[in-house]
Enzyme design. Structure first.
Site, PDB file in Angstrom:
ATOM      1  N   HIS A   1      17.762  87.661  16.556  1.00  0.00           N
ATOM      2  CA  HIS A   1      17.295  86.488  15.802  1.00  0.00           C
ATOM      3  C   HIS A   1      16.417  85.693  16.758  1.00  0.00           C
ATOM      4  O   HIS A   1      16.905  85.172  17.764  1.00  0.00           O
ATOM      5  CB  HIS A   1      18.491  85.672  15.319  1.00  0.00           C
ATOM      6  CG  HIS A   1      18.122  84.628  14.313  1.00  0.00           C
ATOM      7  ND1 HIS A   1      17.366  84.911  13.202  1.00  0.00           N
ATOM      8  CD2 HIS A   1      18.406  83.297  14.258  1.00  0.00           C
ATOM      9  CE1 HIS A   1      17.194  83.801  12.510  1.00  0.00           C
ATOM     10  NE2 HIS A   1      17.806  82.809  13.124  1.00  0.00           N
ATOM     11  N   HIS A   2      15.130  85.643  16.430  1.00  0.00           N
ATOM     12  CA  HIS A   2      14.160  85.146  17.410  1.00  0.00           C
ATOM     13  C   HIS A   2      13.596  83.789  17.026  1.00  0.00           C
ATOM     14  O   HIS A   2      13.284  83.548  15.866  1.00  0.00           O
ATOM     15  CB  HIS A   2      13.035  86.179  17.564  1.00  0.00           C
ATOM     16  CG  HIS A   2      13.542  87.503  18.057  1.00  0.00           C
ATOM     17  ND1 HIS A   2      14.055  88.443  17.203  1.00  0.00           N
ATOM     18  CD2 HIS A   2      13.665  88.015  19.297  1.00  0.00           C
ATOM     19  CE1 HIS A   2      14.463  89.494  17.913  1.00  0.00           C
ATOM     20  NE2 HIS A   2      14.236  89.267  19.184  1.00  0.00           N
TER      21      HIS A   2
ATOM     22  N   ASP B   1      20.891  80.496  11.992  1.00  0.00           N
ATOM     23  CA  ASP B   1      20.155  79.464  12.730  1.00  0.00           C
ATOM     24  C   ASP B   1      21.105  78.437  13.348  1.00  0.00           C
ATOM     25  O   ASP B   1      20.881  77.969  14.463  1.00  0.00           O
ATOM     26  CB  ASP B   1      19.155  78.760  11.801  1.00  0.00           C
ATOM     27  CG  ASP B   1      18.148  79.739  11.235  1.00  0.00           C
ATOM     28  OD1 ASP B   1      17.504  80.441  12.048  1.00  0.00           O
ATOM     29  OD2 ASP B   1      18.038  79.840  10.006  1.00  0.00           O
TER      30      ASP B   1
ATOM     31  N   HIS C   1      13.740  83.916   7.888  1.00  0.00           N
ATOM     32  CA  HIS C   1      12.721  84.332   6.925  1.00  0.00           C
ATOM     33  C   HIS C   1      13.355  84.875   5.641  1.00  0.00           C
ATOM     34  O   HIS C   1      12.991  84.471   4.537  1.00  0.00           O
ATOM     35  CB  HIS C   1      11.806  85.365   7.572  1.00  0.00           C
ATOM     36  CG  HIS C   1      10.640  85.716   6.723  1.00  0.00           C
ATOM     37  ND1 HIS C   1       9.580  84.841   6.545  1.00  0.00           N
ATOM     38  CD2 HIS C   1      10.375  86.803   5.968  1.00  0.00           C
ATOM     39  CE1 HIS C   1       8.711  85.402   5.725  1.00  0.00           C
ATOM     40  NE2 HIS C   1       9.161  86.575   5.357  1.00  0.00           N
ATOM     41  N   GLU C   2      14.315  85.779   5.801  1.00  0.00           N
ATOM     42  CA  GLU C   2      14.880  86.428   4.606  1.00  0.00           C
ATOM     43  C   GLU C   2      15.695  85.466   3.740  1.00  0.00           C
ATOM     44  O   GLU C   2      15.931  85.751   2.556  1.00  0.00           O
ATOM     45  CB  GLU C   2      15.722  87.652   4.989  1.00  0.00           C
ATOM     46  CG  GLU C   2      17.012  87.307   5.692  1.00  0.00           C
ATOM     47  CD  GLU C   2      17.962  88.504   5.803  1.00  0.00           C
ATOM     48  OE1 GLU C   2      17.850  89.215   6.797  1.00  0.00           O
ATOM     49  OE2 GLU C   2      18.798  88.702   4.910  1.00  0.00           O
TER      50      GLU C   2
ATOM     51  N   GLU D   1      17.425  88.431  21.728  1.00  0.00           N
ATOM     52  CA  GLU D   1      17.473  89.883  21.603  1.00  0.00           C
ATOM     53  C   GLU D   1      18.879  90.346  21.261  1.00  0.00           C
ATOM     54  O   GLU D   1      19.074  91.228  20.426  1.00  0.00           O
ATOM     55  CB  GLU D   1      17.021  90.544  22.917  1.00  0.00           C
ATOM     56  CG  GLU D   1      15.527  90.629  23.078  1.00  0.00           C
ATOM     57  CD  GLU D   1      14.859  91.588  22.095  1.00  0.00           C
ATOM     58  OE1 GLU D   1      14.434  91.109  21.021  1.00  0.00           O
ATOM     59  OE2 GLU D   1      14.743  92.782  22.397  1.00  0.00           O
TER      60      GLU D   1
END
Lengths: 100, 100
Positions: free
Chosen positions: B60-61, B87, B78-79, B56
């Site tokens: 970045h989950h 990451d 994702h993007e 949170e």
């Protein structure tokens, strides 16, 4: 605790109730599966925390996957080799924790 | 925040460091994956709670799976269409939360 007995799919479905959102999946002798969606990760993890406490209290733990606002829950009873009454009870108890 | 740039596997591996316990998996343009084992569910979920707060804070989950004392974590951006610096940073930050 009594030894968990494996339920047949029709028994599991009947015990879950007609309007249940749990799927009875023919996998590893039978598993229950439900996906719950939330507004965001915070809501999803708040729910997971409540389910975690429930799981500890019952000593029956879900297999679960989370991605942001999505929680996929799988219930099965290893010692029964499929779905047992413990999974049905857990499914009902988890349903109580789903907001809305 | 700058747009996340997709890293090549060799870049990701170099940034993770030689002794990293993260695997660089060729899936969906690249993902990082690590499994962490604990003594029990309570320890596993305590760790997950700390990772959730980290996620949170960084917005970045992870994608993650838990079964009793096991936590499988997948990181991807994702993007970026694969592994990005976010990451790598998240992987290092998660490593800090692994007890031992």
């Amino acid at each position: 605790m009594n030894k968990a007995v494996r339920l047949q799919p029709f028994e599991a479905i009947e015990l879950l109730g007609k309007s249940s959102l749990w799927e009875c999946v023919a996998e590893r002798g039978g598993v229950l599966r439900r996906t719950v969606m939330f507004a965001d990760f915070s809501d999803a993890f708040a729910f997971m925390t409540r389910v975690a406490l429930l799981a500890e209290r019952r000593n029956h733990h879900p297999e679960w996957f989370n991605l942001f606002n999505r929680v996929d829950i799988t219930l099965t009873t290893h010692e029964a080799g499929g779905i047992s009454a413990r999974d049905i009870e857990m499914a009902h108890a988890i349903d109580e924790l789903v907001p809305g």
